[in-house]
Design a protein around this motif. Structure first.
Motif, PDB file in Angstrom:
ATOM      1  N   THR A  92       0.476  -1.172   0.265  1.00 57.92           N
ATOM      2  CA  THR A  92      -0.444  -0.282   0.076  1.00 57.92           C
ATOM      3  C   THR A  92       0.760   1.253   0.161  1.00 57.92           C
ATOM      4  O   THR A  92       2.023   1.255   1.222  1.00 57.92           O
ATOM      5  CB  THR A  92      -1.011   0.289   1.422  1.00 57.92           C
ATOM      6  N   ARG A  93       0.419   2.541  -0.681  1.00 58.26           N
ATOM      7  CA  ARG A  93       0.854   3.426  -0.605  1.00 58.26           C
ATOM      8  C   ARG A  93      -0.055   4.623  -0.729  1.00 58.26           C
ATOM      9  O   ARG A  93      -0.708   4.413  -1.495  1.00 58.26           O
ATOM     10  CB  ARG A  93       1.994   3.920  -2.031  1.00 58.26           C
ATOM     11  N   SER A  94       0.043   5.541  -0.031  1.00 57.75           N
ATOM     12  CA  SER A  94      -0.788   6.901  -0.102  1.00 57.75           C
ATOM     13  C   SER A  94       0.144   7.987  -0.485  1.00 57.75           C
ATOM     14  O   SER A  94       1.354   8.190  -0.192  1.00 57.75           O
ATOM     15  CB  SER A  94      -1.094   6.751   1.695  1.00 57.75           C
ATOM     16  N   VAL A  95      -0.881   9.200  -0.753  1.00 59.05           N
ATOM     17  CA  VAL A  95      -0.138  10.685  -0.914  1.00 59.05           C
ATOM     18  C   VAL A  95      -1.399  10.839  -0.336  1.00 59.05           C
ATOM     19  O   VAL A  95      -3.031  10.707  -0.894  1.00 59.05           O
ATOM     20  CB  VAL A  95       0.284  11.205  -2.893  1.00 59.05           C
ATOM     21  N   THR A  96      -0.851  12.447  -0.304  1.00 58.63           N
ATOM     22  CA  THR A  96      -2.057  13.496   0.469  1.00 58.63           C
ATOM     23  C   THR A  96      -1.860  15.224  -0.505  1.00 58.63           C
ATOM     24  O   THR A  96      -0.524  15.270  -0.041  1.00 58.63           O
ATOM     25  CB  THR A  96      -2.153  13.335   1.473  1.00 58.63           C
ATOM     26  N   VAL A  97      -2.426  14.997  -1.316  1.00 56.39           N
ATOM     27  CA  VAL A  97      -2.526  16.016  -2.305  1.00 56.39           C
ATOM     28  C   VAL A  97      -4.068  17.908  -1.656  1.00 56.39           C
ATOM     29  O   VAL A  97      -4.976  16.842  -1.718  1.00 56.39           O
ATOM     30  CB  VAL A  97      -2.841  15.840  -3.509  1.00 56.39           C
ATOM     31  N   GLN A  98      -3.978  17.972  -2.301  1.00 56.87           N
ATOM     32  CA  GLN A  98      -5.198  18.954  -2.359  1.00 56.87           C
ATOM     33  C   GLN A  98      -5.302  19.913  -4.177  1.00 56.87           C
ATOM     34  O   GLN A  98      -3.852  19.555  -5.331  1.00 56.87           O
ATOM     35  CB  GLN A  98      -4.602  21.078  -2.421  1.00 56.87           C
ATOM     36  N   ALA A  99      -6.547  19.828  -3.666  1.00 51.99           N
ATOM     37  CA  ALA A  99      -7.651  19.926  -5.083  1.00 51.99           C
ATOM     38  C   ALA A  99      -7.199  19.226  -6.148  1.00 51.99           C
ATOM     39  O   ALA A  99      -6.661  19.227  -7.315  1.00 51.99           O
ATOM     40  CB  ALA A  99      -6.425  21.720  -6.143  1.00 51.99           C
ATOM     41  N   PHE A 100      -8.189  18.153  -6.462  1.00 50.38           N
ATOM     42  CA  PHE A 100      -8.329  17.029  -7.392  1.00 50.38           C
ATOM     43  C   PHE A 100      -9.051  16.626  -7.350  1.00 50.38           C
ATOM     44  O   PHE A 100      -9.974  16.936  -6.481  1.00 50.38           O
ATOM     45  CB  PHE A 100      -7.292  16.278  -7.173  1.00 50.38           C
ATOM     46  N   ASP A 101      -9.683  15.850  -8.478  1.00 47.48           N
ATOM     47  CA  ASP A 101     -11.445  15.564  -9.075  1.00 47.48           C
ATOM     48  C   ASP A 101     -10.924  13.548  -9.173  1.00 47.48           C
ATOM     49  O   ASP A 101     -11.953  13.318  -9.876  1.00 47.48           O
ATOM     50  CB  ASP A 101     -11.698  16.712  -9.555  1.00 47.48           C
ATOM     51  N   GLU A 102     -10.230  13.284  -9.793  1.00 44.86           N
ATOM     52  CA  GLU A 102      -9.831  12.382 -10.136  1.00 44.86           C
ATOM     53  C   GLU A 102      -8.785  11.323  -9.304  1.00 44.86           C
ATOM     54  O   GLU A 102      -8.245  11.640  -9.372  1.00 44.86           O
ATOM     55  CB  GLU A 102      -9.858  12.510 -11.717  1.00 44.86           C
ATOM     56  N   VAL A 103      -9.436   9.665  -9.848  1.00 45.32           N
ATOM     57  CA  VAL A 103      -7.644   9.159 -10.000  1.00 45.32           C
ATOM     58  C   VAL A 103      -8.007   8.035 -10.960  1.00 45.32           C
ATOM     59  O   VAL A 103      -8.503   7.174 -11.093  1.00 45.32           O
ATOM     60  CB  VAL A 103      -7.514   8.219  -8.524  1.00 45.32           C
ATOM     61  N   ARG A 104      -6.845   7.846 -11.097  1.00 46.28           N
ATOM     62  CA  ARG A 104      -6.413   7.148 -13.000  1.00 46.28           C
ATOM     63  C   ARG A 104      -5.338   6.126 -12.071  1.00 46.28           C
ATOM     64  O   ARG A 104      -4.158   6.715 -11.201  1.00 46.28           O
ATOM     65  CB  ARG A 104      -5.746   7.171 -13.542  1.00 46.28           C
TER      66      ARG A 104
END
Length: 129
Positions: A92-104
């Motif tokens: 498992t890997r995780s990332v925290t981001v700002q301003a998003f609307d899609e994951v591919r």
């Protein structure tokens, strides 16, 4: 179901969690991972102000699996999840981001056609009300 909180600096935010499973066919003819060829596993009709995307890579043919986080069709972050070593239970890997609307996600490999990558994604989303 959304939870509300009021941060010290004012305003109300909602928090939601979205999870799902994925099975993505291996792309054997793509020379390198490509956002345009990646499969959308989650999208929103509005921009999430901030959130954490976690991807669990259970089994598959790609090493590593490539995950794209985008906003309005523009990639805002990319991360990889390595294939687990034989005998382990995935990665498992995780990332925290700002301003998003899609994951591919793209399962890019030189393995034989007909194989796939399997796993789960979870998104903890925070957005203004």
């Amino acid at each position: 179901m959304a939870n509300c909180c009021c941060p010290d600096r004012g305003g109300q935010f909602a928090m939601d969690e979205f999870c799902g499973n994925f099975t993505i066919d291996c792309l054997t003819d793509a020379p390198a991972p490509d956002f345009g060829l990646a499969e959308t596993v989650w999208s929103a009709s509005f921009t999430i102000d901030a959130g954490t995307i976690s991807v669990f890579y259970d089994t598959g043919c790609a090493d590593p699996l490539t995950v794209y986080v985008a906003n309005g069709g523009v990639v805002v972050d990319t991360f990889t999840v390595p294939l687990a070593t034989l005998g382990s239970n995935g990665n498992t890997r995780s990332v925290t981001v700002q301003a998003f609307d899609e994951v591919r996600i793209i399962c890019n490999t030189d393995a034989a056609a007909g194989n796939s990558c399997r796993g789960k994604y979870c998104i903890s989303a925070n957005y203004r009300l």
